[in-house]
Design a protein around this motif. Structure first.
Motif, PDB file in Angstrom:
ATOM      1  N   GLU A 262      -8.416  21.957   1.953  1.00 56.51           N
ATOM      2  CA  GLU A 262      -8.790  23.123   1.148  1.00 56.51           C
ATOM      3  C   GLU A 262      -8.883  22.754  -0.324  1.00 56.51           C
ATOM      4  O   GLU A 262      -9.840  23.138  -1.019  1.00 56.51           O
ATOM      5  CB  GLU A 262      -7.771  24.246   1.346  1.00 56.51           C
ATOM      6  N   LEU A 263      -7.902  21.992  -0.818  1.00 52.86           N
ATOM      7  CA  LEU A 263      -7.940  21.590  -2.218  1.00 52.86           C
ATOM      8  C   LEU A 263      -9.114  20.663  -2.501  1.00 52.86           C
ATOM      9  O   LEU A 263      -9.785  20.794  -3.531  1.00 52.86           O
ATOM     10  CB  LEU A 263      -6.628  20.904  -2.602  1.00 52.86           C
ATOM     11  N   ILE A 264      -9.373  19.730  -1.603  1.00 51.63           N
ATOM     12  CA  ILE A 264     -10.508  18.817  -1.783  1.00 51.63           C
ATOM     13  C   ILE A 264     -11.813  19.605  -1.892  1.00 51.63           C
ATOM     14  O   ILE A 264     -12.646  19.351  -2.785  1.00 51.63           O
ATOM     15  CB  ILE A 264     -10.578  17.799  -0.619  1.00 51.63           C
ATOM     16  N   ASP A 265     -12.004  20.558  -0.990  1.00 47.72           N
ATOM     17  CA  ASP A 265     -13.234  21.350  -0.994  1.00 47.72           C
ATOM     18  C   ASP A 265     -13.386  22.135  -2.290  1.00 47.72           C
ATOM     19  O   ASP A 265     -14.489  22.220  -2.856  1.00 47.72           O
ATOM     20  CB  ASP A 265     -13.240  22.309   0.198  1.00 47.72           C
ATOM     21  N   ARG A 266     -12.290  22.689  -2.772  1.00 48.81           N
ATOM     22  CA  ARG A 266     -12.363  23.511  -3.994  1.00 48.81           C
ATOM     23  C   ARG A 266     -12.573  22.649  -5.235  1.00 48.81           C
ATOM     24  O   ARG A 266     -13.265  23.071  -6.168  1.00 48.81           O
ATOM     25  CB  ARG A 266     -11.094  24.355  -4.121  1.00 48.81           C
ATOM     26  N   ILE A 267     -11.982  21.455  -5.250  1.00 52.77           N
ATOM     27  CA  ILE A 267     -12.214  20.549  -6.377  1.00 52.77           C
ATOM     28  C   ILE A 267     -13.699  20.196  -6.466  1.00 52.77           C
ATOM     29  O   ILE A 267     -14.287  20.182  -7.556  1.00 52.77           O
ATOM     30  CB  ILE A 267     -11.361  19.272  -6.229  1.00 52.77           C
ATOM     31  N   LYS A 268     -14.305  19.940  -5.317  1.00 56.35           N
ATOM     32  CA  LYS A 268     -15.710  19.548  -5.298  1.00 56.35           C
ATOM     33  C   LYS A 268     -16.632  20.679  -5.739  1.00 56.35           C
ATOM     34  O   LYS A 268     -17.769  20.432  -6.157  1.00 56.35           O
ATOM     35  CB  LYS A 268     -16.096  19.067  -3.899  1.00 56.35           C
ATOM     36  N   GLU A 269     -16.154  21.919  -5.658  1.00 59.44           N
ATOM     37  CA  GLU A 269     -16.948  23.045  -6.163  1.00 59.44           C
ATOM     38  C   GLU A 269     -16.973  23.058  -7.689  1.00 59.44           C
ATOM     39  O   GLU A 269     -17.881  23.651  -8.285  1.00 59.44           O
ATOM     40  CB  GLU A 269     -16.352  24.364  -5.665  1.00 59.44           C
ATOM     41  N   ILE A 270     -16.001  22.417  -8.315  1.00 58.61           N
ATOM     42  CA  ILE A 270     -15.861  22.503  -9.765  1.00 58.61           C
ATOM     43  C   ILE A 270     -16.366  21.251 -10.467  1.00 58.61           C
ATOM     44  O   ILE A 270     -17.101  21.332 -11.456  1.00 58.61           O
ATOM     45  CB  ILE A 270     -14.380  22.742 -10.145  1.00 58.61           C
ATOM     46  N   ILE A 271     -15.969  20.078  -9.966  1.00 58.80           N
ATOM     47  CA  ILE A 271     -16.345  18.850 -10.652  1.00 58.80           C
ATOM     48  C   ILE A 271     -17.401  18.092  -9.844  1.00 58.80           C
ATOM     49  O   ILE A 271     -17.538  18.282  -8.635  1.00 58.80           O
ATOM     50  CB  ILE A 271     -15.117  17.949 -10.914  1.00 58.80           C
ATOM     51  N   SER A 272     -18.133  17.251 -10.539  1.00 62.20           N
ATOM     52  CA  SER A 272     -19.238  16.528  -9.913  1.00 62.20           C
ATOM     53  C   SER A 272     -19.005  15.025  -9.893  1.00 62.20           C
ATOM     54  O   SER A 272     -19.924  14.262  -9.590  1.00 62.20           O
ATOM     55  CB  SER A 272     -20.541  16.833 -10.655  1.00 62.20           C
ATOM     56  N   CYS A 273     -17.790  14.591 -10.202  1.00 56.65           N
ATOM     57  CA  CYS A 273     -17.492  13.156 -10.227  1.00 56.65           C
ATOM     58  C   CYS A 273     -16.490  12.808  -9.133  1.00 56.65           C
ATOM     59  O   CYS A 273     -15.875  13.678  -8.526  1.00 56.65           O
ATOM     60  CB  CYS A 273     -16.952  12.752 -11.598  1.00 56.65           C
ATOM     61  N   ASP A 274     -16.330  11.529  -8.899  1.00 53.43           N
ATOM     62  CA  ASP A 274     -15.388  11.071  -7.887  1.00 53.43           C
ATOM     63  C   ASP A 274     -13.945  11.252  -8.363  1.00 53.43           C
ATOM     64  O   ASP A 274     -13.660  11.243  -9.573  1.00 53.43           O
ATOM     65  CB  ASP A 274     -15.628   9.591  -7.577  1.00 53.43           C
ATOM     66  N   PHE A 275     -13.039  11.380  -7.412  1.00 51.48           N
ATOM     67  CA  PHE A 275     -11.619  11.484  -7.745  1.00 51.48           C
ATOM     68  C   PHE A 275     -10.793  10.878  -6.621  1.00 51.48           C
ATOM     69  O   PHE A 275     -11.247  10.776  -5.476  1.00 51.48           O
ATOM     70  CB  PHE A 275     -11.202  12.936  -7.995  1.00 51.48           C
ATOM     71  N   THR A 276      -9.569  10.485  -6.972  1.00 50.68           N
ATOM     72  CA  THR A 276      -8.637   9.906  -6.008  1.00 50.68           C
ATOM     73  C   THR A 276      -7.346  10.715  -6.028  1.00 50.68           C
ATOM     74  O   THR A 276      -6.822  11.022  -7.104  1.00 50.68           O
ATOM     75  CB  THR A 276      -8.301   8.444  -6.367  1.00 50.68           C
ATOM     76  N   ILE A 277      -6.842  11.056  -4.859  1.00 50.11           N
ATOM     77  CA  ILE A 277      -5.586  11.806  -4.766  1.00 50.11           C
ATOM     78  C   ILE A 277      -4.428  10.829  -4.944  1.00 50.11           C
ATOM     79  O   ILE A 277      -4.273   9.875  -4.186  1.00 50.11           O
ATOM     80  CB  ILE A 277      -5.469  12.518  -3.411  1.00 50.11           C
ATOM     81  N   LYS A 278      -3.620  11.068  -5.965  1.00 47.99           N
ATOM     82  CA  LYS A 278      -2.469  10.203  -6.242  1.00 47.99           C
ATOM     83  C   LYS A 278      -1.175  10.753  -5.650  1.00 47.99           C
ATOM     84  O   LYS A 278      -0.324   9.996  -5.192  1.00 47.99           O
ATOM     85  CB  LYS A 278      -2.311  10.027  -7.757  1.00 47.99           C
ATOM     86  N   GLN A 279      -1.014  12.072  -5.694  1.00 46.91           N
ATOM     87  CA  GLN A 279       0.173  12.707  -5.139  1.00 46.91           C
ATOM     88  C   GLN A 279      -0.217  14.059  -4.545  1.00 46.91           C
ATOM     89  O   GLN A 279      -1.156  14.702  -5.011  1.00 46.91           O
ATOM     90  CB  GLN A 279       1.250  12.911  -6.218  1.00 46.91           C
TER      91      GLN A 279
END
Length: 349
Positions: A262-279
């Motif tokens: 759910e968090l991954i999907d919502r992040i992708k709605e806001i930002i357009s760049c790559d990201f890595t989950i650290k914690q």
């Protein structure tokens, strides 16, 4: 004799401890670190419920009090925990812009919603419809606050890092006695742990689980908080705190695959760049169905009190609710009926 035993050292317990110390009261605090909602909280203070464009209950009063409250704590622990940071609402349509401007015309919301669009283009976010800015906003680094304040208490021998055993609490003519500690009053500020408390476990505390990320996004250049379906809060060094989910069924502190997706999907709605989950964190917020805190005194034990139910806005509510409870105990200043636990006692009867 000690003035107050405080059980719990999350945002609620620390708020009451600080209010009591400011008034030259003596305290001891018990905490076994079993509750994590304060530690993992986003820590945002936002006077507007952006989903519905409505004012947070008593928002201005809470903001006015918390400013001086956290400033005093910062001086005490020699650390900055209050970061005054703009919160921007990303718009996804002209209709959302129009709804924002309609809300900003309301008398109650005018002090908190800017009437000027923010046109700033942040690297890593596409924003063709721009942003609206929430005024008087920011965040408290709740993890640092709890760490440093507990150190402060510990250095003064005021913190007991152990579970509170309810069976060992004895009532006396002058208050209570717990394992030899005589106190005039006892405050239970246990968050979701209240369900194990025999004095208050009949109250309707309905925990809401939340999950958060720390992500790394090297192409995201952001110095404000962006808030839509989730918030993205810059921490520095390309790291960002992102949250949060709401789950009313799961009462565990364990992260889930469902919350992660759910968090991954919502992040992708806001930002357009790559990201890595650290914690990936999770905790159960102490929420109440009528969205008001649980403050007050036990009907059968005049020395037993509760400070709970701060929900998702603990950094704003904590100081104000601790002050209200303190003034009720010390000055007999009546509690606001909407927060007083009497509202539930009356229904039970």
């Amino acid at each position: 004799m000690t003035d107050y035993i405080i059980v719990g050292s999350g945002l609620a317990g620390i708020a009451f401890a600080e209010i009591a110390l400011e008034h030259n009261k003596t305290i001891v605090v018990f905490d076994n670190a079993s509750q994590s909602s304060s530690k993992i909280a986003g820590g945002l203070y936002n006077p507007v419920i952006l989903k519905r464009f409505s004012e947070v209950w008593q928002a201005q009063e809470q903001l006015d009090l918390m400013r001086s409250f956290y400033r005093n704590i910062e001086n005490k622990i020699n650390s900055t925990v209050d970061f005054k940071t703009p919160i921007l609402r990303k718009f996804f349509s002209i209709e959302e812009q129009n709804n924002w401007f309609a809300a900003s015309d309301k008398l109650a919301l005018a002090p908190f919603l800017s009437t000027e669009l923010v046109h700033t283009k942040f690297a890593g976010i596409e924003s063709p419809y721009n942003y609206g800015q929430v005024l008087q906003s920011g965040y408290v680094d709740s993890a640092l606050l709890l760490e440093k304040y507990k150190e402060y208490l510990d250095e003064r021998f005021l913190l007991f890092k152990e579970s509170f055993l309810y069976d060992n609490l004895v009532f006396t003519d002058s208050g209570v006695n717990y394992n030899g500690i005589e106190a005039k009053q006892i405050i239970f500020a246990e968050g979701f742990g209240m369900h194990s408390n025999p004095y208050f476990n009949t109250l309707p505390l309905d925990g809401t689980k939340g999950e958060l990320f720390i992500i790394e996004a090297k192409e995201l250049d952001l110095d404000v908080i962006v808030n839509t379906s989730v918030f993205i809060l810059p921490l520095g060094n390309n790291l960002f705190k992102v949250g949060a989910t709401y789950n009313w069924k799961d009462k565990t502190n364990m992260p889930t695959t469902e919350g992660k997706q759910e968090l991954i999907d919502r992040i992708k709605e806001i930002i357009s760049c790559d990201f890595t989950i650290k914690q990936h964190f999770a905790g159960v917020r102490p929420t109440v169905k009528d969205r008001r805190p649980l403050i007050g005194t036990h009907r059968d034990h005049a020395a037993v009190h509760i400070l709970n139910g701060l929900g998702t806005r603990g950094v704003m509510l904590g100081p104000a609710m601790a002050k209200a409870l303190f003034e009720w105990i010390e000055l007999k200043k009546p509690l606001d009926p909407v927060i007083d636990i009497e509202r539930f006692y009356k229904k039970m009867n």
